[in-house]
Scaffold this active site. Structure first.
Site, PDB file in Angstrom:
ATOM      1  N   HIS A 120       9.575   8.705   3.602  1.00 11.76           N
ATOM      2  CA  HIS A 120       8.669   7.831   4.513  1.00 11.76           C
ATOM      3  C   HIS A 120       9.777   7.447   5.651  1.00 11.76           C
ATOM      4  O   HIS A 120      10.910   6.886   5.124  1.00 11.76           O
ATOM      5  CB  HIS A 120       8.324   7.068   3.275  1.00 11.76           C
ATOM      6  CG  HIS A 120       7.886   6.803   2.923  1.00 11.76           C
ATOM      7  ND1 HIS A 120       7.208   8.211   1.647  1.00 11.76           N
ATOM      8  CD2 HIS A 120       6.509   6.758   2.248  1.00 11.76           C
ATOM      9  CE1 HIS A 120       6.598   8.543   1.784  1.00 11.76           C
ATOM     10  NE2 HIS A 120       5.423   7.533   1.600  1.00 11.76           N
ATOM     11  N   LYS A 150      -2.377  -3.146   2.474  1.00  7.07           N
ATOM     12  CA  LYS A 150      -3.401  -2.714   3.527  1.00  7.07           C
ATOM     13  C   LYS A 150      -4.436  -3.516   3.183  1.00  7.07           C
ATOM     14  O   LYS A 150      -5.254  -4.021   4.798  1.00  7.07           O
ATOM     15  CB  LYS A 150      -2.579  -1.821   4.291  1.00  7.07           C
ATOM     16  CG  LYS A 150      -3.417  -1.641   5.371  1.00  7.07           C
ATOM     17  CD  LYS A 150      -2.782  -0.557   6.552  1.00  7.07           C
ATOM     18  CE  LYS A 150      -4.093  -0.074   7.502  1.00  7.07           C
ATOM     19  NZ  LYS A 150      -4.678   1.104   6.726  1.00  7.07           N
TER      20      LYS A 150
END
Length: 919
Positions: free
Chosen positions: A140, A577
């Protein structure tokens, strides 16, 4: 630096090293800062003036601004190294003073406590037999440091360790100071920013770097610690340690939204993973060959070993020469044969060509040879040499085999569904549209295809290029596991799982690729399929999906053939999120509880793969506390977790830190498996669960009100470096899955990264104040008393509040307001910032009321001290970044824009270094 300056620093280091406290963190940091200042004075005196505070950042010329950012970034890195060194030294001091068994997070402490509580050895053996712990390194894009920088950091850390030793003379200590200065000067001259985005191949090399530096030796040492603790506190008992601690990886296998991960890239990743382990064994066994100079007169080997040696010499094709080179040294002769065979294996892997010489067809054969030597030494009366020299080498091969780590494959359901739809068209011969992917007809068609015997002709079906690439991924997994290692692959991770049909689609592609090994290809899949539930909606749907899935015969047969455990991955990043910090944590907790019960009811236990990131907002909680707060019975010795970006370098760059981090993780999982279902702190309480549900609902509503605001996307893009972060070449993967510029398509990493850069950090606290206030509005003082009791007695709630407090310490609304000034629409700017400002004040008041503290974060003096060293500088860089963003966005001239861009990216990098994380 003059010789006098070096001698003065060396004298201070010598004084610290000779004292009982050795070299403290502040002393180490002071030495590093003075050395950085020396380098800065010689290179750019004006920058040295900024570093010591005699000049402001805004005083320097635009040409020197990049060097100012770099100097501050280097200082943050050096400070982190000094803190890691200090933490390691304090842990060693603690162990010296109190003994290993008294130190929390160690195997010795865990096993000693178990023995004191009367836990039977048989129970420990049962738990150890089922333990499976696998940190998974991912690519990532949250690591802003290049490998060449990491290597310099490693050398600086090792020099600090050397510097605190009392044995050096003043001359030798001054030489160490000079070496430190040289490394810092090299850091100064090394470009911090990547000129180009890293390729996936470079990311593979980055991941393997940590194995070469610390992990190849560190994991066998971890087993040795546990072995020693078990024999110390359960004397006379026999424990057979399994290789329960292994690493996984997504690097080269994670193609979810990353077009640069192709099947060719995956093949190269598999090859590099295999080569890394083989080269390590060659190096390790070469050292062992030098050391085992045991003559048969001094230690006659057992007859079984003599027979094994005779076979090895004959098989080598050069037995006479090997025997003559090491006359009368049977163990060296045997190791020479092993090494010869290993070198041939390595050559085959490097060149991809077979040769006539003997080689190891699998890691099992090398393990067997090392076991022969280990047993021979033990039987001959040298059990210590067998235990200390040969066994760690055997353990290393058992742990890393011919693959270093297990490579997971990951793809999202959108891509898989498109591939299976192409398969439907090819099989049916129709040009029209297949049944809707959410319809019962679609699932029924997949089920029918899974039940049909596989026809060889299906391999010749004509598919579109994208669909063929996806199907070929499964074929690659089918073919290459035998070529490299039977454990070369971990599992197939299915991102964005929304239905049973999504999972069955992965089974169907595996079947088409030949991964059902029975003649008809209908019995069981050899590749574990792991659904990933990410959003709040998906987490809530997960129990029903898994209940239905585990009732399907082909799934049940496959899971049992793969070991009897169904893995489920849960996502901390996207759920945060999607729902905010408090709601995300509560929904994850509930999902684990419900899924654990469903697995028990189905007779197929569910193990969890935790998709955590580095920041608190993405699940990056303190390891021991995070494990201890998991629902009772939800781990049972099986724990997979992603290690992402900067977390990997923080945990595994240095040997001592890596050893500590691995032991804390393993001991925490072992302890949870042993005692979680007996602990009162994890016993479900209806009133606590009811309160958490109410808190979560109100917090989610407040958070949804913010992210659902029609002006938020415009605010976020203008009031943060969101778009500019994508210009940083810190990862091969795009910031958005499908390229659409919307909040829903934006990945969680840049979402968190940008909110941290602009010091709003809403991802770690927004909505918590509203959740608590709503609860107290209804329940008044009785509710306040309940929340205060939960704070004391509920691990989950206390952990949530603790991490909210820490995150709020990073928030600076005066700086956030300056970022907000970049929003051109005044009405949007004032409304969004007003919401954030009001929620922050409310959250601060509510958290203090629950924790009964006067000040946010006062319970964390070490954390606050760490921030005190950083925030004044970060604040200055933040203010400069605002002006850089303003200039960069306003520039129409490409040359001017490029000049702004370099400094802007360096400011992003510098702030990330100061905060200690990106996403």
């Amino acid at each position: 630096m003059t010789q006098r300056d070096a001698s003065a620093l060396a004298a201070r280091a010598a004084e610290a090293a000779s004292a009982e406290s050795a070299l403290s963190g502040d002393e180490a940091a002071d030495i590093l800062f003075q050395l950085l200042l020396d380098v800065a004075r010689r290179q750019h005196p004006q920058i040295a003036s900024v570093l010591v505070g005699d000049s402001k950042v805004s005083d320097v010329t635009p040409e020197l601004l990049s060097r100012v950012f770099q100097a501050h970034g280097i200082w943050f890195q050096l400070l982190a190294i000094a803190e890691q060194h200090s933490a390691m030294r304090e842990r060693r001091q603690d162990e010296r003073e109190r003994g290993e068994a008294a130190v929390q997070g160690t195997f010795a402490n865990l096993v000693a406590t178990a023995a004191a509580r009367g836990v039977e050895a048989a129970e420990l053996r049962d738990q150890l037999a089922s333990m499976r712990i696998r940190p998974v390194i991912t690519a990532h894009p949250t690591e802003a440091k290049r490998v060449t920088v990491l290597e310099k950091h490693r050398r600086i850390y090792r020099l600090l360790v050397e510097l605190e030793q009392p044995r050096w003379t003043a001359r030798e200590r001054a030489a160490l100071i000079d070496q430190l200065r040289d490394e810092i000067e090299l850091l100064w001259m090394t470009g911090e920013l990547r000129l180009e985005k890293p390729s996936v191949d470079q990311e593979v090399a980055w991941g393997l770097h940590f194995f070469h530096e610390t992990l190849f030796d560190g994991v066998p040492e971890l087993l040795k610690k546990l072995d020693r603790a078990l024999h110390q506190f359960y004397s006379g008992e026999h424990f057979q340690l399994t290789q329960f601690f292994q690493f996984g990886s997504w690097i080269g296998g994670d193609r979810d939204g990353n077009p640069f991960v192709t099947n060719d890239v995956t093949r190269r990743a598999l090859a590099e993973n295999a080569l890394a382990s083989l080269r390590h064994y060659e190096e390790r066994l070469s050292v062992l060959l030098q050391r085992l100079s045991i003559t048969e007169r001094a230690l006659p080997p057992p007859e079984a070993f003599r027979e094994a040696l005779a076979r090895a010499l004959a098989e080598s094709g050069d037995g006479d020469q090997i025997a003559q080179r090491n006359p009368g040294e049977p163990y060296r002769q045997f190791l020479s044969c092993v090494l010869r065979k290993l070198k041939t294996t390595l050559a085959r892997a490097e060149r991809g060509r077979a040769s006539g010489a003997a080689y190891y067809a699998s890691a099992d054969e090398l393990i067997a040879d090392l076991a022969i030597m280990e047993e021979a030494l033990s039987e001959s009366g040298s059990a210590g040499l067998a235990r200390d020299l040969v066994r760690p080498a055997r353990w290393a091969v058992e742990l890393f085999r011919f693959r270093t780590l297990r490579l997971d494959l990951r793809e999202n359901t959108t891509r898989l569904t498109q591939t299976v739809q192409a398969l439907w068209r090819a099989k049916s011969g129709q040009e029209g549209e297949p049944p809707d992917a959410d319809s019962p007809e679609w699932k029924a068609w997949i089920m029918a295809e899974l039940a049909k015997p596989r026809q060889g002709a299906s391999l010749g079906l004509s598919l579109p290029p994208d669909a063929q690439e996806t199907l070929d991924l499964f074929k690659l997994a089918c073919d290459r596991s035998e070529e490299f290692d039977r454990e070369a692959f971990g599992s197939f991770i299915l991102s964005m799982t929304r239905s049973v049909a999504d999972v069955l689609a992965a089974y169907l592609l595996a079947k088409e690729a030949g991964m059902f090994r029975d003649a008809a290809c209908v019995e069981a899949c050899t590749l574990p399929i792991t659904p990933l539930f990410e959003t709040i909606t998906d987490l809530r749907a997960a129990p029903a999906i898994m209940r239905e899935l585990l009732a399907i015969p082909v799934v049940r047969r496959s899971v049992r053939a793969q070991g009897g455990i169904q893995e489920v991955m849960i996502g901390y990043s996207d759920s945060n999120k999607d729902g905010g910090f408090l709601s995300s944590n509560w929904e994850l907790f509930k999902a684990q509880n419900r899924l654990t019960k469903i697995g028990n009811e189905a007779g197929i236990p569910i193990a969890f793969f935790h998709g955590r990131g580095g920041s608190v907002s993405r699940g990056g909680l303190p390891t021991a506390h995070a494990i201890a707060a998991q629902p009772a019975g939800s781990i049972r010795g099986r724990f997979r977790v992603t290690e992402q970006g900067e977390v990997v370098s923080f945990k595994y760059a240095n040997r001592g830190t890596a050893a500590y981090q691995m032991e804390v993780l393993a001991a925490g999982v072992f302890e949870h498996a042993l005692i979680s279902e007996r602990e009162e702190a994890l016993t479900p309480r209806a009133e606590f669960d009811e309160a958490m549900e109410a808190l979560s609902g109100a917090a989610h509503a407040a958070y949804a009100g913010l992210i659902g605001h029609p002006g938020l996307l415009a605010y976020f893009q203008a009031a943060s470096p969101l778009e500019e972060i994508s210009l940083l070449n810190i990862g091969s993967r795009p910031a958005r899955r499908f390229g659409v510029r919307s909040l829903s398509d934006l990945r969680a990493i840049p979402w968190v990264f940008a909110w941290a850069q602009n010091r709003h950090v809403i991802t770690g606290w927004y909505g918590v104040g509203s959740g608590i206030a709503s609860f107290l509005d209804v329940r008044k003082e009785r509710g306040a008393a309940l929340l205060q009791r939960m704070f004391r007695e509920s691990r989950l709630f206390r952990l949530i509040i603790a991490e909210v407090e820490k995150t709020m310490c990073l928030v600076d609304l005066s700086i956030a307001r300056e970022y907000a000034s970049l929003v051109p629409d005044a009405s949007v700017r004032d409304e969004i910032f007003g919401l954030i400002e009001a929620e922050f004040a409310l959250t601060r008041d509510m958290v203090r009321r629950v924790s009964e503290e006067h000040e946010i974060g006062e319970r964390f003096p070490h954390y606050r001290a760490r921030l005190d060293h950083r925030l004044p500088t970060i604040n200055k860089i933040n203010r400069e970044q605002v002006e850089l963003l303003r200039g960069f966005r306003a520039s129409t001239n490409e040359l001017a824009k490029e000049a702004y861009k370099s400094n802007l990216l360096l400011s992003i990098n510098c702030i990330a270094s100061g905060l200690g994380s990106t996403g």
